[in-house]
Design an enzyme around this catalytic site. Structure first.
Site, PDB file in Angstrom:
ATOM      1  N   ASP B 114       0.628  -3.089  -5.438  1.00  0.00           N
ATOM      2  CA  ASP B 114       1.639  -3.469  -4.454  1.00  0.00           C
ATOM      3  C   ASP B 114       3.007  -3.603  -5.130  1.00  0.00           C
ATOM      4  O   ASP B 114       4.032  -3.193  -4.577  1.00  0.00           O
ATOM      5  CB  ASP B 114       1.237  -4.783  -3.796  1.00  0.00           C
ATOM      6  N   HIS B 142      -4.032  -9.745  -1.934  1.00  0.00           N
ATOM      7  CA  HIS B 142      -3.919  -8.286  -1.924  1.00  0.00           C
ATOM      8  C   HIS B 142      -4.480  -7.804  -0.594  1.00  0.00           C
ATOM      9  O   HIS B 142      -5.603  -7.331  -0.488  1.00  0.00           O
ATOM     10  CB  HIS B 142      -4.678  -7.674  -3.098  1.00  0.00           C
TER      11      HIS B 142
END
Lengths: 340, 288
Positions: B114, B142
């Protein structure tokens, strides 16, 4: 193109064809991370695949962005040959027509002649004049020969084909056999065609023990293994991997492509040889013009065939078999080009 | 998968890697975890059509309970673990629960993908390259409740770093568009490739472990999901992605960053999700 060792300078343009495929998927990060051209050299990737693969290729481009590679200056992803080949410095021609069930070798050659005729023409018209090309897509040697035929303004010595995977496979087998590690084994030669007529030649192999290199003939080894078992193991390894994975070798093919291009760019190590399929000028009795795998050293971006190696009857016979196959492929390819 | 794994082992041999001393390929957990120094726990139960999050958590609790026990019993005591398999944060939490002899700070989860995605988006937005952008933070889980926080981002121009607030940029982009772009990127890649991200996930895993091993660059932060001791109001024991620096193989959460209302709300959303996952995971462990 920035000279070796310079810090950044201008980026090099590197083309990978078959860019939406499995080998490219492993090769792209190796190139973009600096494993081929070094940590000081920025790259621009040109990624080419066929129109139906453009959706998948777009997914690959997204992932490349998500890798946040510092050395990657830009990406050009396209199905347009002209855009792909424009101003490139290096090319990995991975994409080729795969063999389908029932396809004869003649049909495979014809289909690939079509592809490499177009790509040779694009190299001739659009690439930088000192472009260095590695053909991976099979039949690699003959595809390289076709490519070169249609790129008359590109020096023939700049269009090579890959036998590095075979070399790496053979080195690993020998290392295992002498109970050592690959970095302790060198000078294994792959002669000829990247096919099952290739000749892995272990006669000059050297093994390092206690920091000292000596001929394999001087250490404990099995001559029978080197002459009778090693050869078919390496020749059939591709099929063995497919049988286990249900897919062709990709990781190892990509690594070999990276190794070939890296050594061509940086030079070979002192006292070592690598195998590259390059245009023959008649060395070792190999007919002129064939793209044939030889032992080479590389310095200043130029390969040089290792000269004066003794060829005994055993080696002579093996070299002749693979030479014959390449001559037949060349004939079939010529016939195919005349009919296109 | 042992047949396929055998094919991978063949390919590894065919790569002739000089640094690779040996390979142990196995389906036996004991053989796999014996004496390890580092672990990438990539394998997990994937979400199938019709599967609820509850079912997914239950299946993964089974896996990570076993692997936590194996770490506890067999790994080197200073083993460093990166959980990649989703739900990564909660899988790391389960793993750690069943590996009481392994320091909790040594079991982390991955939000580096990310981070890398967000850095690339910002670099594109300010018309620069990723190496000229730093200090993007991924807070939380996540998952799509993650909070990509660009408030402290710095951009390098002419060899000089300055806050993104000082250069031409679009606040709306950073607060409203960046966040959903990064949150949904995984799905976008699947739609295009017909497969999950692999190359970029692998690169992120390598980046996370490399930086944990070698240390972070001067004046830079990376995001790692690590055990909370209550920092920034995040409940103790949750595995939560924070901005960290790394030195001597030890991560340290970046302290004293101002949290405004906007950030507070986003952090609360992802915290709530992680607390719910923890509860469901506890319930699943009790019923196993």
């Amino acid at each position: 193109m920035a000279p070796v060792g310079s810090s950044s300078g201008s980026p090099v343009r590197v083309l990978i064809t078959g860019a939406a495929g499995q080998i490219a998927y492993s090769l792209i990060p190796l190139v973009a991370k600096g494993e081929v051209f070094g940590q000081q050299q920025e790259v621009i990737l040109h990624l080419l695949d066929i129109q139906p693969m453009l959706g998948v290729l777009n997914g690959v481009v997204m992932e490349i962005s998500d890798c946040a590679f510092p050395l990657l200056r830009d990406v050009v992803a396209t199905a347009d040959v002209e855009a792909a080949f424009k101003d490139i410095d290096y090319a990995f021609l991975v994409g080729a027509m795969p063999r389908r069930e029932g396809m004869e070798r003649k049909d495979l050659l014809r289909a690939n002649v079509g592809i490499f005729k177009v790509q040779g023409g694009a190299l001739d018209k659009l690439a930088k004049k000192d472009v260095k090309v590695l053909v991976v897509g099979n039949p690699a040697n003959t595809n390289a020969l076709i490519c070169s035929k249609y790129a008359p303004s590109i020096p023939k010595e700049n269009i090579t084909a890959m036998t590095r995977l075979d070399q790496n496979r053979a080195l690993a087998q020998i290392a295992d056999h002498v109970k050592s590690q690959v970095q302790n084994v060198r000078k294994l030669i792959i002669w000829g065609n990247h096919s099952n007529t290739q000749f892995p030649d272990a006669r000059f192999v050297e093994v390092q023990k206690d920091n000292s290199w000596s001929s394999i003939t001087k250490i404990q080894h099995d001559e029978k293994f080197l002459k009778e078992q090693l050869i078919p193991i390496v020749q059939k390894r591709g099929a063995e991997v497919i049988a286990a994975r249900k897919l062709s070798s990709a990781m190892s093919a990509a690594q070999a492509a990276a190794d070939h291009m890296r050594d061509w760019f940086h030079g070979t190590k002192k006292d070592d040889w690598i195998s590259m399929a390059v245009v023959s000028k008649g060395e070792y009795g190999v007919p002129q013009g064939l793209v044939f795998s030889f032992p080479v050293t590389v310095e200043n971006r130029q390969w040089k065939i290792v000269p004066d190696l003794p060829i005994d009857d055993f080696a002579r016979e093996k070299i002749q078999i693979t030479t014959k196959e390449l001559e037949e492929e060349r004939q079939e390819a010529q016939a195919a080009t005349e009919s296109q």
